[in-house]
Design an enzyme around this catalytic site. Structure first.
Site, PDB file in Angstrom:
ATOM      1  N   ASP A 132     -12.006  16.487 -25.647  1.00 31.33           N
ATOM      2  CA  ASP A 132     -10.619  16.020 -25.707  1.00 31.33           C
ATOM      3  C   ASP A 132     -10.064  15.878 -24.299  1.00 31.33           C
ATOM      4  O   ASP A 132      -9.728  16.863 -23.647  1.00 31.33           O
ATOM      5  CB  ASP A 132      -9.782  17.014 -26.520  1.00 31.33           C
ATOM      6  CG  ASP A 132      -8.313  16.604 -26.615  1.00 31.33           C
ATOM      7  OD1 ASP A 132      -7.972  15.492 -26.169  1.00 31.33           O
ATOM      8  OD2 ASP A 132      -7.511  17.397 -27.140  1.00 31.33           O
ATOM      9  N   GLU A 185     -18.042  22.257   5.906  1.00 25.75           N
ATOM     10  CA  GLU A 185     -18.073  23.643   6.379  1.00 25.75           C
ATOM     11  C   GLU A 185     -16.911  24.398   5.719  1.00 25.75           C
ATOM     12  O   GLU A 185     -15.889  24.674   6.343  1.00 25.75           O
ATOM     13  CB  GLU A 185     -17.936  23.693   7.901  1.00 25.75           C
ATOM     14  CG  GLU A 185     -19.065  23.002   8.657  1.00 25.75           C
ATOM     15  CD  GLU A 185     -18.841  22.994  10.163  1.00 25.75           C
ATOM     16  OE1 GLU A 185     -17.722  23.346  10.608  1.00 25.75           O
ATOM     17  OE2 GLU A 185     -19.779  22.642  10.899  1.00 25.75           O
ATOM     18  N   GLU A 216     -14.565  27.232   4.457  1.00 22.18           N
ATOM     19  CA  GLU A 216     -14.241  28.616   4.803  1.00 22.18           C
ATOM     20  C   GLU A 216     -13.519  29.268   3.626  1.00 22.18           C
ATOM     21  O   GLU A 216     -12.881  28.588   2.821  1.00 22.18           O
ATOM     22  CB  GLU A 216     -13.361  28.655   6.054  1.00 22.18           C
ATOM     23  CG  GLU A 216     -14.047  28.093   7.285  1.00 22.18           C
ATOM     24  CD  GLU A 216     -13.105  27.864   8.454  1.00 22.18           C
ATOM     25  OE1 GLU A 216     -13.597  27.671   9.581  1.00 22.18           O
ATOM     26  OE2 GLU A 216     -11.869  27.843   8.244  1.00 22.18           O
ATOM     27  N   GLU A 250     -15.767  34.481  10.144  1.00 19.13           N
ATOM     28  CA  GLU A 250     -14.871  33.590  10.860  1.00 19.13           C
ATOM     29  C   GLU A 250     -13.864  34.381  11.693  1.00 19.13           C
ATOM     30  O   GLU A 250     -13.936  35.600  11.812  1.00 19.13           O
ATOM     31  CB  GLU A 250     -14.157  32.636   9.878  1.00 19.13           C
ATOM     32  CG  GLU A 250     -14.802  31.252   9.785  1.00 19.13           C
ATOM     33  CD  GLU A 250     -14.697  30.488  11.100  1.00 19.13           C
ATOM     34  OE1 GLU A 250     -13.834  30.825  11.931  1.00 19.13           O
ATOM     35  OE2 GLU A 250     -15.480  29.543  11.290  1.00 19.13           O
ATOM     36  N   GLU A 301     -17.601  31.864   6.551  1.00 22.36           N
ATOM     37  CA  GLU A 301     -18.043  30.473   6.456  1.00 22.36           C
ATOM     38  C   GLU A 301     -19.536  30.445   6.174  1.00 22.36           C
ATOM     39  O   GLU A 301     -20.307  31.199   6.769  1.00 22.36           O
ATOM     40  CB  GLU A 301     -17.746  29.727   7.763  1.00 22.36           C
ATOM     41  CG  GLU A 301     -18.186  28.268   7.761  1.00 22.36           C
ATOM     42  CD  GLU A 301     -17.856  27.568   9.073  1.00 22.36           C
ATOM     43  OE1 GLU A 301     -18.785  27.008   9.688  1.00 22.36           O
ATOM     44  OE2 GLU A 301     -16.679  27.581   9.480  1.00 22.36           O
ATOM     45  N   HIS A 325     -14.087  21.615   7.566  1.00 25.14           N
ATOM     46  CA  HIS A 325     -14.490  20.564   8.497  1.00 25.14           C
ATOM     47  C   HIS A 325     -15.612  19.755   7.850  1.00 25.14           C
ATOM     48  O   HIS A 325     -16.563  20.313   7.304  1.00 25.14           O
ATOM     49  CB  HIS A 325     -14.965  21.160   9.818  1.00 25.14           C
ATOM     50  CG  HIS A 325     -13.967  22.075  10.455  1.00 25.14           C
ATOM     51  ND1 HIS A 325     -14.319  23.069  11.348  1.00 25.14           N
ATOM     52  CD2 HIS A 325     -12.620  22.145  10.327  1.00 25.14           C
ATOM     53  CE1 HIS A 325     -13.233  23.705  11.744  1.00 25.14           C
ATOM     54  NE2 HIS A 325     -12.194  23.168  11.132  1.00 25.14           N
ATOM     55  N   ARG A 375     -11.490  21.112  20.232  1.00 25.70           N
ATOM     56  CA  ARG A 375     -11.257  21.183  18.798  1.00 25.70           C
ATOM     57  C   ARG A 375      -9.786  21.043  18.419  1.00 25.70           C
ATOM     58  O   ARG A 375      -9.417  21.320  17.281  1.00 25.70           O
ATOM     59  CB  ARG A 375     -11.814  22.507  18.255  1.00 25.70           C
ATOM     60  CG  ARG A 375     -13.343  22.560  18.259  1.00 25.70           C
ATOM     61  CD  ARG A 375     -13.852  23.976  17.963  1.00 25.70           C
ATOM     62  NE  ARG A 375     -15.261  23.976  17.623  1.00 25.70           N
ATOM     63  CZ  ARG A 375     -16.263  23.907  18.473  1.00 25.70           C
ATOM     64  NH1 ARG A 375     -15.990  23.810  19.777  1.00 25.70           N
ATOM     65  NH2 ARG A 375     -17.520  23.927  18.084  1.00 25.70           N
ATOM     66  N   GLU A 409     -16.842  14.569  13.109  1.00 30.70           N
ATOM     67  CA  GLU A 409     -16.383  15.718  12.335  1.00 30.70           C
ATOM     68  C   GLU A 409     -14.890  15.592  12.094  1.00 30.70           C
ATOM     69  O   GLU A 409     -14.093  15.663  13.038  1.00 30.70           O
ATOM     70  CB  GLU A 409     -16.689  17.020  13.084  1.00 30.70           C
ATOM     71  CG  GLU A 409     -16.175  18.267  12.394  1.00 30.70           C
ATOM     72  CD  GLU A 409     -16.257  19.499  13.290  1.00 30.70           C
ATOM     73  OE1 GLU A 409     -16.339  20.617  12.758  1.00 30.70           O
ATOM     74  OE2 GLU A 409     -16.242  19.331  14.536  1.00 30.70           O
ATOM     75  N   ARG A 457     -11.742  17.300  11.074  1.00 30.53           N
ATOM     76  CA  ARG A 457     -11.431  18.730  11.090  1.00 30.53           C
ATOM     77  C   ARG A 457     -10.205  19.098  10.263  1.00 30.53           C
ATOM     78  O   ARG A 457      -9.867  20.271  10.149  1.00 30.53           O
ATOM     79  CB  ARG A 457     -11.232  19.196  12.539  1.00 30.53           C
ATOM     80  CG  ARG A 457     -12.495  19.061  13.385  1.00 30.53           C
ATOM     81  CD  ARG A 457     -12.268  19.505  14.816  1.00 30.53           C
ATOM     82  NE  ARG A 457     -11.739  20.858  14.924  1.00 30.53           N
ATOM     83  CZ  ARG A 457     -12.475  21.959  14.817  1.00 30.53           C
ATOM     84  NH1 ARG A 457     -13.768  21.871  14.583  1.00 30.53           N
ATOM     85  NH2 ARG A 457     -11.919  23.151  14.945  1.00 30.53           N
TER      86      ARG A 457
END
Length: 451
Positions: free
Chosen positions: A57, A137, A139, A194, A201, A250, A322, A340, A342
């Site tokens: 359903d 990645e 976390e 982390e 992670e 990431h 970063r 990447e 982020r």
């Protein structure tokens, strides 16, 4: 035994069910918000599931269909068969298969199925001569439970980035999670503590984007189940503790050509990135505010996306630091050249988040967008004037702004398909409105006695 109408992959599943003593199958799919749903059937129904599908359903699933249009059919993907790792070895096992959702009125894929939306993005890439690889990645935090079994926000350790025991008291939990993931076919690349206390992670190797999205849903399920066996609550909430780093996801992306070459690599480029990679990056930067509604889909997501806690809020890219929205990681070999993203967080629907990232990037390639120069300085140290000089914009500051950006962005809105886009916006508007009229403990503590 089958009647001979099964594919080789489907017959292989039946053989594994028998050899591994599987008694129940969990047929999994996700709703629009990314919650994993499952219909559990006896394993003896596996052949019927392959040949006829399993009906359910759809009106009871968030954002699917109205009550008068409720019949849906699950079509299991035999390539996703895996035995669940948390049953006792002495007991017969349970297994899961991830399913596509079929609209019974047309016999076609259901336009509200997030897995179908990602497949459409991959079809677009294929038409342009590419396959898409992705590696997330995700976390998460591990919290203690209270005496009633409810989650607290009390962490079980005092560890920090890459700490070892005794500060990292959850290493045994991570170990068992990794064993469970490997039992289900994951290639785990690395795991570590982390930055924040209780934060962890686990990285798994890149794969094609559809398999990766499937794996994210499985990953979250396995982490929660095995953490619970150890008496902990695992959460992928982006920012469960104030004033510490939140949890991101990431996401590494690359395109490969039909002959298996990495379309993102170019030895002659200063950053070893091809023209396609630069244009793909430009496309994501161009549509990042709208993508954020999908990749960072909760009110809480925007408590993570603030300066000072390592989460990217500035629409820029870099090959060195970063603080930018997109980073070009170092690659040991040409096949590893990638970008990447982020900004996504692990509360997102992985199918929809990847679909919007891919469509935005492909739009950049199709329109030959110019990629801005990389920002090699720490953008967190920039004041507003310097950000304006560099032409750096910021992501939406809350879910309401992100949904506004989504509705105004034709590329990202269309990437979701009309059905999901409409239902998604409706759900997120309601979530944000409920948040605005709520009164938090912070407000009570600050104002109740003062005024």
């Amino acid at each position: 035994m089958s009647d001979g109408n099964l594919t080789t992959a489907e017959q292989d599943v039946l053989d594994q069910i028998e050899s591994k003593d599987v008694d129940f199958l969990r047929l999994q799919f996700t709703d629009i918000l990314g919650t994993v749903k499952n219909v559990s059937v006896p394993a003896r129904q596996a052949e019927k599931a392959f040949t006829e599908g399993i009906y359910f359903d759809g009106s009871s699933i968030e954002g699917f269909v109205r009550i008068q249009e409720s019949d849906m059919r699950l079509k299991p993907d035999p390539e996703t068969f895996a035995v669940l790792p948390w049953r006792d070895k002495e007991d017969s096992a349970a297994a899961r298969m991830i399913c596509d959702v079929i609209d019974t009125s047309t016999g076609e894929p259901f336009e509200g199925d997030p897995r179908y939306i990602l497949k459409q993005a991959l079809d677009r890439a294929k038409e342009m001569g590419y396959t898409v690889n992705a590696a997330p990645e995700p976390e998460f935090f591990l919290f203690e439970e209270d005496e009633d079994g409810h989650a607290t926000t009390k962490t079980n350790d005092h560890g920090g980035y890459f700490d070892l025991a005794p500060k990292d008291l959850a290493s045994d939990v991570r170990r068992d999670i990794i064993y469970g993931l490997e039992d289900m076919g994951f290639e785990v690349e690395a795991s570590h503590h982390e930055v924040a206390q209780g934060q962890h992670e686990i990285n798994f190797e890149y794969d094609d984007a559809l398999t990766t999205a499937d794996n994210v849903g499985t990953f979250r399920t396995v982490v929660r189940a095995i953490a619970a066996q150890h008496g902990y609550h695992a959460t992928f909430m982006p920012k469960p503790i104030p004033k510490v780093n939140g949890s991101g996801m990431h996401t590494h992306l690359s395109l490969f050509t039909e002959d298996g070459e990495n379309a993102f690599h170019d030895d002659d480029d200063e950053f070893d990135l091809s023209e396609e990679a630069h244009a793909f990056t430009a496309g994501i930067l161009e549509h990042a505010p709208a993508i954020t509604a999908v990749s960072n889909p909760t009110v809480n997501s925007y408590k993570r996306l603030v300066p000072g806690y390592e989460a990217p809020v500035y629409v820029a890219w870099s090959d060195r630091n970063r603080s930018a929205l997109i980073r070009k990681p170092a690659a040991r070999v040409p096949a590893a050249s990638r970008i990447e993203a982020r900004f996504p967080d692990p509360s997102c629907n992985p199918y929809l988040a990847l679909a919007t990232l891919i469509h935005a990037g492909l739009e950049g390639i199709e329109n030959d967008l110019d990629c801005p120069d990389p920002v090699r300085e720490n953008i967190y140290d920039f004041d507003e004037q310097k950000r304006e000089e560099y032409g750096i914009e910021t992501l939406p500051s809350n879910l309401g702004e992100a949904v506004d950006a989504l509705e105004e962005d034709e590329v990202v809105y269309d990437a979701l398909g009309e059905h999901i886009a409409e239902k998604f916006v409706e759900a997120k508007r309601q979530e944000f409105e409920e948040y605005l009229i709520d009164v938090s403990d912070w407000e009570l503590d600050r104002y109740l006695e003062k005024y």
